[in-house]
Design an enzyme around this catalytic site. Structure first.
Site, mmCIF file in Angstrom:
data_model
loop_
_atom_site.group_PDB
_atom_site.id
_atom_site.type_symbol
_atom_site.label_atom_id
_atom_site.label_comp_id
_atom_site.label_asym_id
_atom_site.label_seq_id
_atom_site.Cartn_x
_atom_site.Cartn_y
_atom_site.Cartn_z
ATOM 1 N N GLU A 109 -6.935 -6.664 -10.480
ATOM 2 C CA GLU A 109 -6.621 -5.332 -10.998
ATOM 3 C C GLU A 109 -5.656 -5.527 -12.153
ATOM 4 O O GLU A 109 -4.581 -6.099 -11.971
ATOM 5 C CB GLU A 109 -5.941 -4.468 -9.926
ATOM 6 C CG GLU A 109 -6.893 -3.922 -8.890
ATOM 7 C CD GLU A 109 -6.166 -3.071 -7.838
ATOM 8 O OE1 GLU A 109 -6.821 -2.695 -6.868
ATOM 9 O OE2 GLU A 109 -4.954 -2.821 -7.995
ATOM 10 N N ASP A 139 3.638 5.296 -8.410
ATOM 11 C CA ASP A 139 4.175 3.952 -8.271
ATOM 12 C C ASP A 139 5.655 3.933 -7.940
ATOM 13 O O ASP A 139 6.421 4.781 -8.392
ATOM 14 C CB ASP A 139 3.929 3.154 -9.558
ATOM 15 C CG ASP A 139 2.493 2.682 -9.646
ATOM 16 O OD1 ASP A 139 2.063 1.952 -8.740
ATOM 17 O OD2 ASP A 139 1.794 3.067 -10.598
ATOM 18 N N TYR A 153 -10.898 2.193 -2.320
ATOM 19 C CA TYR A 153 -9.513 1.735 -2.263
ATOM 20 C C TYR A 153 -8.806 2.584 -1.216
ATOM 21 O O TYR A 153 -8.578 3.770 -1.427
ATOM 22 C CB TYR A 153 -8.856 1.911 -3.639
ATOM 23 C CG TYR A 153 -7.510 1.230 -3.809
ATOM 24 C CD1 TYR A 153 -6.472 1.446 -2.913
ATOM 25 C CD2 TYR A 153 -7.280 0.394 -4.898
ATOM 26 C CE1 TYR A 153 -5.249 0.839 -3.084
ATOM 27 C CE2 TYR A 153 -6.042 -0.223 -5.077
ATOM 28 C CZ TYR A 153 -5.040 0.006 -4.168
ATOM 29 O OH TYR A 153 -3.817 -0.584 -4.347
#
Lengths: 277, 417
Positions: A64, A75, A190
């Site tokens: 990735e 994040d 994912y």
């Protein structure tokens, strides 16, 4: 080496590229895979290029490649800081695509998934981005802030250029949402293992196993588990549960510390490869 | 009726669609972890709207706690001074906590209670929204966490103290540029990590759907009252409306009830900082382009590479690199004019309002006054103009003193007036 181009955009199922081949090979070999995340251009372009070049040899099955964004809302502090380092060193979306194209001159088999936030792509133009990413040698795209409800405008151009749009599912995702996600998901699913941001806390393995089992009942797509996987032991545990374990913040921390992140990647890869034997 | 009525133009008040889109603006651009929460807020809000008991409860608090309706005040001396349009101020500055922000906070806190949430998080720039959130949390005894950029904490110390007095925890945000946009990022990160007990109380008409529509609905009390009040005072609708725009909630609250009145001219005022041409401004519609941030598609200040840039304005409340998606749509539709006003123009208007009307306006509201001062002299005396006095300026006196010098009390205002 160019990703195959689907003749028409009739759904993610038509796209077949390195990513599909890699997950098929992992399944055939009966082992889990290691997905490693690095931020493009972190801490600078040259170091970032060397790290990227080293990942396949260190045992990353899928890469990735983070596209830095000024406001990475999903994040934690580690990836935020990496994005800021990369941007401060002059990284741009164009530079990330060039970096990938350069990598592809030496490495033709390891799938690369571009991961980031929507605005830089929106700014670049979705059609142009899909064409440029395909030309650079990408295999898939993960856009954290693009849920399935809003995904069509990017999914269609990506499919036309032979790229997967990889979607995320989370512990908060219920059965009806999961169904809607799976209709549009390509490449792999994912699974976000925690309710939280990247790199902050470890997942409960039992809960993840249950969740992955529920997803398995509904799809043949490979499932990669990410967020909160830091150690070789945790990665091995996830590689027993899912098709692959994703490690990001722990790798990026090594970059931030000025250490060689490939040392950790080798340890992670060894653990993941041994996980099911 | 002697002729078949031509089909009316599409209403400007019909949006958003079910997914929260105003044209191609708005929507829900958030991580999957947040999507179920946002859908839960949407469902809860729709149920609350349909429940007369909810509206009744809200009306009660707005009347007895906030102090609504706020007056529509004829600004006689400013009108005479400018020598043109007849100017009214909608006095949101007289609300409890000193600004319009509390209207939406009250609505959202009642919603959060209906949803059984026990922990409230919010972002704040200048601290006005943070104070309003801390206030309603104190009122209902709910835990309150306010994210605030470190830069803003330093320049808005009195509001930080106010929030703490009210029992809120103020969490400094040091990521990114350490301002409002980063505070919003951190609030969203908190929400993702605390999905079960936490409600995110967004302060403006931005963010993922349903926030832009919900905050607009709660703020529309401003425009609805204005309509009734002007009809009572003047027997007709106003000719023009003027309000300042950061995220755009006070403006949307005033504008929305009038959008389908074709004869009402509507002007939104963006903060132009040092001037749009300098690049140091907060005018996302005048000087930005469409993009996706904080859950919605809208006009944003950004680099050629799509990185979000910092906004600049003397007014901390307008210091945001985006704008609510409905404003973005109304701009593209041409229904609302969006104009820039600089720091210098706003500061002059701040002083003029203070001296002419004995009202110290918030620096945000002073931007709208500056636009009124540009427009009014060119208009006839029977032109009715309503300005949204969105907040009081007590919070800004230190900022103004720094810019103008503490001698401002005795300063010569000849250049201003």
């Amino acid at each position: 080496m160019t990703a195959p181009v689907a003749p028409t955009a009739q759904g993610p199922g038509l796209v077949v590229n390195r990513l599909d081949r890699r997950f098929a090979a992992l399944r055939a070999a009966g082992r889990g895979g290691l997905v490693t995340y690095v931020m493009a251009g972190d801490p600078d372009r040259e170091t970032g290029r060397r790290i990227l070049d080293g990942l396949p040899g260190a045992g990353a099955d899928v890469i990735e490649l983070g596209m830095p964004f000024s406001d990475p809302m999903a994040d934690g502090p580690t990836i935020q800081a990496a994005a800021q380092r990369a941007l401060a060193a002059g990284q741009t979306l164009r530079a990330t695509l060039d970096m990938l194209a350069d990598f592809r001159r030496r490495e033709t088999e390891t799938p690369v998934v571009l991961m980031g936030y929507y605005n830089p792509i929106h700014s670049h133009g979705v059609d142009r981005f899909a064409a440029d990413a395909a030309a650079a040698g990408a295999d898939g795209v993960i856009i954290v802030d693009l849920p399935p409800e809003e995904a069509s405008e990017l999914a269609d151009p990506l499919a036309r250029h032979g790229l997967h749009l990889i979607l995320l599912a989370a512990p908060t995702t219920d059965a009806s949402r999961l169904a809607a996600i799976l209709v549009k998901a390509g490449g792999f699913l994912y699974y976000v293992s925690i309710t939280g941001i990247t790199g902050t806390r470890a997942a409960d393995q039992t809960q993840v196993a249950d969740a992955v089992a529920r997803v398995r009942e509904r799809t043949d797509l490979p499932i990669a588990v990410g967020f909160g996987i830091r150690t070789p032991e945790q990665a091995a545990a996830m590689a027993r549960i899912a098709d692959a374990a994703v490690v990001g913040s722990a790798v990026v921390e090594r970059v931030a510390a000025g250490d060689d992140p490939l040392v950790l990647v080798r340890d992670l890869a060894a653990a993941v490869r041994a996980a099911r034997s | 009726m002697t002729q078949t009525a031509t089909p009316p133009p599409n209403s400007y008040r019909a949006g958003p669609d079910e997914g929260g889109h105003f044209g191609h603006f708005g929507g829900r651009f958030v991580a999957e972890t947040l999507m179920p929460l946002i859908l839960e807020v949407d469902a809860a809000y729709r149920a609350a709207r349909a429940d007369p008991a909810f509206q009744q409860e809200l009306d009660g608090y707005l009347r007895h706690y906030v102090g609504r309706p706020s007056p529509l005040y004829f600004a006689r001396r400013m009108t005479e001074h400018l020598g043109g349009a007849k100017i009214y101020f909608k006095r949101e500055d007289l609300n409890h906590t000193g600004a319009h922000k509390v209207n939406s906070c009250m609505g959202q806190i009642l919603l959060a209670r209906r949803m059984g949430k026990t922990r409230i998080i919010a972002e704040t720039g200048a601290g006005q929204h943070g104070v309003a959130v801390a206030t309603v949390c104190a009122l209902f005894g709910l835990q309150c966490v306010v994210y605030m950029g470190q830069t803003d904490i330093e320049r808005q110390a009195p509001n930080v103290f106010r929030m703490k007095l009210l029992g809120a925890e103020v969490k400094p945000v040091t990521s990114g540029s350490a301002t409002l946009k980063d505070a919003m990022n951190d609030a969203m990160r908190d929400w993702v990590a605390n999905v079960h007990d936490t409600y995110y109380l967004i302060g403006t008409v931005a963010g993922p759907h349903p926030y832009p529509a919900m905050v607009r609905d709660f703020q529309s009390v401003i425009g609805e009252e204005t309509r009734e009040q002007i009809l009572e005072l003047e027997g007709r609708l106003p000719d023009s409306l003027v309000a300042c725009i950061g995220g755009g909630s006070n403006a949307m609250g005033l504008f929305h009830p009038f959008l389908d009145e074709p004869d009402v001219r509507i002007v939104g005022v963006e903060a132009a900082g040092d001037g749009v041409e300098t690049g140091r401004h907060a005018a996302s519609m005048t000087g930005g382009r469409p993009g996706v941030l904080h859950g919605n598609r809208t006009y944003l200040l950004q680099t050629d590479d799509g990185q979000i840039t910092e906004a600049h304005s003397v007014s901390a409340g307008l210091d945001y690199p985006g704008v609510g998606p409905e404003h973005a749509w109304l701009k593209d539709q041409g229904r609302v004019e969006y104009v820039p006003v600089t720091d210098a123009e706003a500061l002059a208007a701040f002083q003029a309002t203070t001296r002419l009307e004995g009202i110290i306006p918030a620096l945000e509201s002073a931007h709208a006054v500056a636009q009124v001062m540009k427009m009014a002299p060119e208009l006839s005396r029977d032109h009715l103009m309503v300005l949204n006095m969105s907040g009081r300026g007590d919070k800004d006196v230190n900022t103004v003193a720094k810019v103008l010098g503490t001698g401002a009390g005795g300063m010569d205002l000849e250049g201003v007036l």
